[in-house]
Write a protein that holds these residues in place. Structure first.
Motif, PDB file in Angstrom:
ATOM      1  N   THR A   1      43.683  44.813  39.724  1.00 25.37           N
ATOM      2  CA  THR A   1      42.708  44.727  38.620  1.00 25.37           C
ATOM      3  C   THR A   1      43.123  43.676  37.605  1.00 25.37           C
ATOM      4  OG1 THR A   1      42.183  47.071  38.909  1.00 25.37           O
ATOM      5  CG2 THR A   1      41.524  46.046  36.824  1.00 25.37           C
ATOM      6  N   ARG A   2      44.407  43.645  37.298  1.00 26.43           N
ATOM      7  CA  ARG A   2      44.911  42.645  36.343  1.00 26.43           C
ATOM      8  C   ARG A   2      44.648  41.226  36.827  1.00 26.43           C
ATOM      9  NH1 ARG A   2      49.561  39.843  35.281  1.00 26.43           N
ATOM     10  NH2 ARG A   2      50.438  40.417  37.309  1.00 26.43           N
ATOM     11  N   GLN A   3      44.808  41.017  38.124  1.00 26.89           N
ATOM     12  CA  GLN A   3      44.575  39.688  38.689  1.00 26.89           C
ATOM     13  C   GLN A   3      43.101  39.289  38.595  1.00 26.89           C
ATOM     14  OE1 GLN A   3      46.803  37.486  39.736  1.00 26.89           O
ATOM     15  NE2 GLN A   3      48.574  38.834  39.466  1.00 26.89           N
ATOM     16  N   VAL A   4      42.204  40.231  38.797  1.00 25.05           N
ATOM     17  CA  VAL A   4      40.770  39.936  38.733  1.00 25.05           C
ATOM     18  C   VAL A   4      40.306  39.775  37.292  1.00 25.05           C
ATOM     19  CG1 VAL A   4      38.446  40.796  39.259  1.00 25.05           C
ATOM     20  CG2 VAL A   4      40.310  41.127  40.901  1.00 25.05           C
ATOM     21  N   ALA A   5      40.787  40.628  36.418  1.00 31.50           N
ATOM     22  CA  ALA A   5      40.317  40.640  35.023  1.00 31.50           C
ATOM     23  C   ALA A   5      40.837  39.459  34.223  1.00 31.50           C
ATOM     24  CB  ALA A   5      40.727  41.946  34.358  1.00 31.50           C
ATOM     25  N   GLY A   6      42.050  39.027  34.487  1.00 34.75           N
ATOM     26  CA  GLY A   6      42.636  37.947  33.700  1.00 34.75           C
ATOM     27  C   GLY A   6      42.700  38.302  32.228  1.00 34.75           C
ATOM     28  N   GLU A   7      42.255  37.397  31.403  1.00 37.28           N
ATOM     29  CA  GLU A   7      42.290  37.594  29.955  1.00 37.28           C
ATOM     30  C   GLU A   7      41.047  38.308  29.415  1.00 37.28           C
ATOM     31  OE1 GLU A   7      44.920  36.850  28.070  1.00 37.28           O
ATOM     32  OE2 GLU A   7      45.916  36.268  29.943  1.00 37.28           O
TER      33      GLU A   7
ATOM     34  N   SER B   1      37.320  54.508  27.989  1.00 34.52           N
ATOM     35  CA  SER B   1      37.407  53.196  28.624  1.00 34.52           C
ATOM     36  C   SER B   1      36.065  52.766  29.208  1.00 34.52           C
ATOM     37  CB  SER B   1      38.475  53.219  29.729  1.00 34.52           C
ATOM     38  OG  SER B   1      39.753  53.433  29.171  1.00 34.52           O
ATOM     39  N   ASP B   2      36.003  51.505  29.605  1.00 39.38           N
ATOM     40  CA  ASP B   2      34.801  50.964  30.234  1.00 39.38           C
ATOM     41  C   ASP B   2      34.835  51.121  31.748  1.00 39.38           C
ATOM     42  OD1 ASP B   2      33.614  49.731  27.783  1.00 39.38           O
ATOM     43  OD2 ASP B   2      35.448  48.527  27.866  1.00 39.38           O
ATOM     44  N   VAL B   3      36.042  51.048  32.329  1.00 41.68           N
ATOM     45  CA  VAL B   3      36.183  51.052  33.787  1.00 41.68           C
ATOM     46  C   VAL B   3      37.386  51.906  34.179  1.00 41.68           C
ATOM     47  CG1 VAL B   3      36.479  49.638  35.870  1.00 41.68           C
ATOM     48  CG2 VAL B   3      35.243  48.697  33.895  1.00 41.68           C
ATOM     49  N   LEU B   4      37.235  52.665  35.261  1.00 38.53           N
ATOM     50  CA  LEU B   4      38.346  53.370  35.889  1.00 38.53           C
ATOM     51  C   LEU B   4      38.467  52.861  37.318  1.00 38.53           C
ATOM     52  CD1 LEU B   4      40.500  55.626  36.199  1.00 38.53           C
ATOM     53  CD2 LEU B   4      38.622  57.168  36.854  1.00 38.53           C
ATOM     54  N   VAL B   5      39.632  52.350  37.668  1.00 37.72           N
ATOM     55  CA  VAL B   5      39.885  51.848  39.020  1.00 37.72           C
ATOM     56  C   VAL B   5      40.877  52.779  39.712  1.00 37.72           C
ATOM     57  CG1 VAL B   5      40.711  49.920  40.420  1.00 37.72           C
ATOM     58  CG2 VAL B   5      39.494  49.466  38.269  1.00 37.72           C
ATOM     59  N   TYR B   6      40.511  53.273  40.882  1.00 34.54           N
ATOM     60  CA  TYR B   6      41.413  54.126  41.655  1.00 34.54           C
ATOM     61  C   TYR B   6      41.281  53.764  43.130  1.00 34.54           C
ATOM     62  CZ  TYR B   6      37.195  56.940  42.595  1.00 34.54           C
ATOM     63  OH  TYR B   6      35.946  57.360  42.986  1.00 34.54           O
TER      64      TYR B   6
ATOM     65  N   VAL C   1      35.369  52.665  40.116  1.00 36.28           N
ATOM     66  CA  VAL C   1      35.418  51.955  41.395  1.00 36.28           C
ATOM     67  C   VAL C   1      36.480  52.588  42.282  1.00 36.28           C
ATOM     68  CG1 VAL C   1      36.941  50.188  40.410  1.00 36.28           C
ATOM     69  CG2 VAL C   1      35.820  49.761  42.591  1.00 36.28           C
ATOM     70  N   GLU C   2      36.057  53.030  43.461  1.00 38.55           N
ATOM     71  CA  GLU C   2      36.971  53.489  44.494  1.00 38.55           C
ATOM     72  C   GLU C   2      37.302  52.264  45.337  1.00 38.55           C
ATOM     73  OE1 GLU C   2      37.300  56.920  47.988  1.00 38.55           O
ATOM     74  OE2 GLU C   2      35.428  56.629  46.902  1.00 38.55           O
ATOM     75  N   ALA C   3      38.476  51.710  45.124  1.00 37.52           N
ATOM     76  CA  ALA C   3      38.806  50.403  45.698  1.00 37.52           C
ATOM     77  C   ALA C   3      38.782  50.398  47.217  1.00 37.52           C
ATOM     78  CB  ALA C   3      40.174  49.942  45.184  1.00 37.52           C
ATOM     79  N   SER C   4      39.016  51.547  47.841  1.00 37.38           N
ATOM     80  CA  SER C   4      39.024  51.610  49.305  1.00 37.38           C
ATOM     81  C   SER C   4      37.639  51.841  49.897  1.00 37.38           C
ATOM     82  CB  SER C   4      39.966  52.723  49.778  1.00 37.38           C
ATOM     83  OG  SER C   4      39.494  53.998  49.361  1.00 37.38           O
TER      84      SER C   4
ATOM     85  N   ALA D   1      32.957  45.744  40.635  1.00 41.01           N
ATOM     86  CA  ALA D   1      32.868  46.722  39.557  1.00 41.01           C
ATOM     87  C   ALA D   1      32.992  46.068  38.186  1.00 41.01           C
ATOM     88  CB  ALA D   1      33.953  47.778  39.727  1.00 41.01           C
ATOM     89  N   LEU D   2      33.911  45.130  38.053  1.00 38.37           N
ATOM     90  CA  LEU D   2      34.077  44.463  36.759  1.00 38.37           C
ATOM     91  C   LEU D   2      32.839  43.627  36.421  1.00 38.37           C
ATOM     92  CD1 LEU D   2      37.828  43.365  36.583  1.00 38.37           C
ATOM     93  CD2 LEU D   2      36.758  45.598  36.257  1.00 38.37           C
ATOM     94  N   ALA D   3      32.248  43.014  37.424  1.00 30.66           N
ATOM     95  CA  ALA D   3      31.019  42.251  37.193  1.00 30.66           C
ATOM     96  C   ALA D   3      29.888  43.164  36.733  1.00 30.66           C
ATOM     97  CB  ALA D   3      30.624  41.512  38.465  1.00 30.66           C
ATOM     98  N   LYS D   4      29.871  44.396  37.237  1.00 33.41           N
ATOM     99  CA  LYS D   4      28.874  45.377  36.789  1.00 33.41           C
ATOM    100  C   LYS D   4      29.123  45.781  35.342  1.00 33.41           C
ATOM    101  CE  LYS D   4      27.147  50.038  37.803  1.00 33.41           C
ATOM    102  NZ  LYS D   4      27.276  51.227  38.704  1.00 33.41           N
ATOM    103  N   ALA D   5      30.385  45.930  34.977  1.00 34.11           N
ATOM    104  CA  ALA D   5      30.724  46.346  33.617  1.00 34.11           C
ATOM    105  C   ALA D   5      30.534  45.228  32.605  1.00 34.11           C
ATOM    106  CB  ALA D   5      32.167  46.838  33.572  1.00 34.11           C
ATOM    107  N   ALA D   6      30.745  43.991  33.026  1.00 35.51           N
ATOM    108  CA  ALA D   6      30.617  42.830  32.123  1.00 35.51           C
ATOM    109  C   ALA D   6      29.936  41.696  32.878  1.00 35.51           C
ATOM    110  CB  ALA D   6      31.985  42.411  31.609  1.00 35.51           C
ATOM    111  N   PRO D   7      28.617  41.763  33.073  1.00 34.49           N
ATOM    112  CA  PRO D   7      27.887  40.769  33.876  1.00 34.49           C
ATOM    113  C   PRO D   7      28.058  39.334  33.385  1.00 34.49           C
ATOM    114  CG  PRO D   7      26.485  42.660  33.357  1.00 34.49           C
ATOM    115  CD  PRO D   7      27.727  42.815  32.542  1.00 34.49           C
ATOM    116  N   ASP D   8      28.252  39.155  32.078  1.00 33.75           N
ATOM    117  CA  ASP D   8      28.393  37.801  31.536  1.00 33.75           C
ATOM    118  C   ASP D   8      29.632  37.087  32.070  1.00 33.75           C
ATOM    119  OD1 ASP D   8      26.110  38.234  30.108  1.00 33.75           O
ATOM    120  OD2 ASP D   8      27.121  38.617  28.190  1.00 33.75           O
ATOM    121  N   HIS D   9      30.588  37.846  32.568  1.00 36.01           N
ATOM    122  CA  HIS D   9      31.846  37.258  33.035  1.00 36.01           C
ATOM    123  C   HIS D   9      31.995  37.306  34.554  1.00 36.01           C
ATOM    124  CE1 HIS D   9      33.086  36.929  28.931  1.00 36.01           C
ATOM    125  NE2 HIS D   9      33.145  38.231  28.731  1.00 36.01           N
ATOM    126  N   LYS D  10      30.900  37.576  35.267  1.00 33.05           N
ATOM    127  CA  LYS D  10      31.007  37.758  36.720  1.00 33.05           C
ATOM    128  C   LYS D  10      31.540  36.514  37.422  1.00 33.05           C
ATOM    129  CE  LYS D  10      26.181  36.566  37.798  1.00 33.05           C
ATOM    130  NZ  LYS D  10      24.930  37.027  38.459  1.00 33.05           N
TER     131      LYS D  10
END
Length: 353
Positions: free
Chosen positions: A68-74, A104-109, A133-136, A202-211
């Motif tokens: 998640t950290r790699q995808v989200a960046g800053e 929170s806005d997103v839960l990743v498991y 988001v269920e990553a699997s 999932a992150l694009a769904k939570a923050a479409p402006d940053h997809k």
């Protein structure tokens, strides 16, 4: 122990419900106390609140945090729920953890039964703003009771634990609620790449402006995972042997991807104790196949691996399921990619002895 964890979860979820009533303006004393506690906590944490333009993300355990950290960046503040050095199969969220998830806005498991607590927490929180988001999700998951080898390598053992079966004749309850599925998909780089893509969605769904940025970040990290996958293919293709013994059945996906055979001493749960019969069968297999290395894992005791190694005159070595970072990992700034390359080196050494 399992009953205690369930009782603890019930208490934690009850507190969450009380807190929810407080937020809706309940008038009972308990609601007032929780409301006051929330106000005090908010006052104390004013300086650490995420910036309004950043996503606030909770992740279950280390691989989910790293991906998640790699995808989200800053663009997000990413937090890890399971502390470093803690075995995630045994972890349960505290009331404070549940409140953090709710806020929170997103839960990743990971899913596939890895996080036994997640369905209760999602149900208690409800369908508000939280994106989960269920990553699997969508991956071809291995049944815990099926063969976990990648080829038809000739073996004359027919014992259940070699198939990854996590059931016990003793009927104990250490197996955890994996639902019969092996959740350890992150240990195959190609499947880890699919998890990264699910997180990106999932992150694009939570923050479409940053997809677009999320996709760029995901693409860059998936490129690194593809390189790692290629290193495993090349590094294991010409190994002298194709089977390895490990303390528990965490490496089924890795074995399947690279044509190896995992022979686990016990099942899917790292704290599962093998029966005397299982120990005898593994020792017999190790002697017949001249196994010289017995793998154990970080975050759990190595006593079972040590016992078998002592019996057959073999050595032990670490094969890391990368479920959490140790203090040594953190001190040496080892991340998922670095730990997977260490795993590759360990496998190459054992398979070419």
């Amino acid at each position: 122990m399992k009953r205690k964890r369930k009782a603890f979860m019930a208490v934690a979820l009850s507190i969450l419900v009380i807190a929810g009533c407080s937020a809706r303006g309940g008038n009972d004393p308990a609601s007032s106390q929780v409301d006051s506690a929330k106000s005090a906590g908010a006052a104390q944490s004013t300086e650490t609140v995420a910036k309004p333009d950043k996503l606030k993300i909770q992740t279950s355990f280390y691989p989910m945090y790293e991906f998640t950290r790699q995808v989200a960046g800053e663009l997000a503040d990413v937090e890890l729920l399971v502390p470093g050095g803690v075995e995630p199969h045994d972890w349960e969220p505290t009331p404070q953890d549940i409140q953090k998830i709710e806020e929170s806005d997103v839960l990743v498991y990971n899913g596939a039964g890895m996080e036994g607590w997640v369905d209760q927490v999602k149900s208690a929180i409800g369908s508000g703003k939280l994106v989960t988001v269920e990553a699997s999700q969508g991956l071809d998951l291995i049944e815990g009771t099926e063969e976990e080898h990648g080829d038809e390598h000739d073996h004359d053992h027919d014992h259940d634990h070699a198939t990854g079966d996590h059931r016990h004749e003793s009927g104990d309850e250490h197996a955890h609620d994996h639902g019969g599925l092996d959740p350890h998909v992150w240990l195959a780089p190609s499947l880890a790449a699919q998890e990264v893509r699910n997180i990106e969605t999932a992150l694009a769904k939570a923050a479409p402006d940053h997809k677009d940025k999320f996709k760029q970040n995901a693409d860059a990290y998936i490129s690194k995972l593809n390189q790692l996958d290629q290193e495993f293919k090349e590094g294991l293709a010409k190994a002298n042997r194709k089977d390895f013994i490990t303390q528990h059945a965490a490496f089924g996906y890795l074995a399947k991807q690279y044509g190896l055979t995992q022979v686990p001493i016990a099942g899917l749960s790292p704290d599962q104790e093998p029966s005397a019969e299982q120990m005898t069968e593994v020792i017999k297999f190790a002697k017949e196949h001249k196994v010289k290395t017995i793998f154990f894992e970080t975050l759990v005791s190595s006593k079972v691996a040590d016992a078998i190694a002592s019996e057959i005159g073999a050595k032990t070595a670490v094969l890391n399921p990368i479920e959490g970072l140790t203090e040594e990992d953190e001190a040496n700034k080892r991340d998922y990619l670095a730990l997977m390359r260490i795993n590759l080196e360990s496998l190459q050494a054992a398979l070419n002895e």
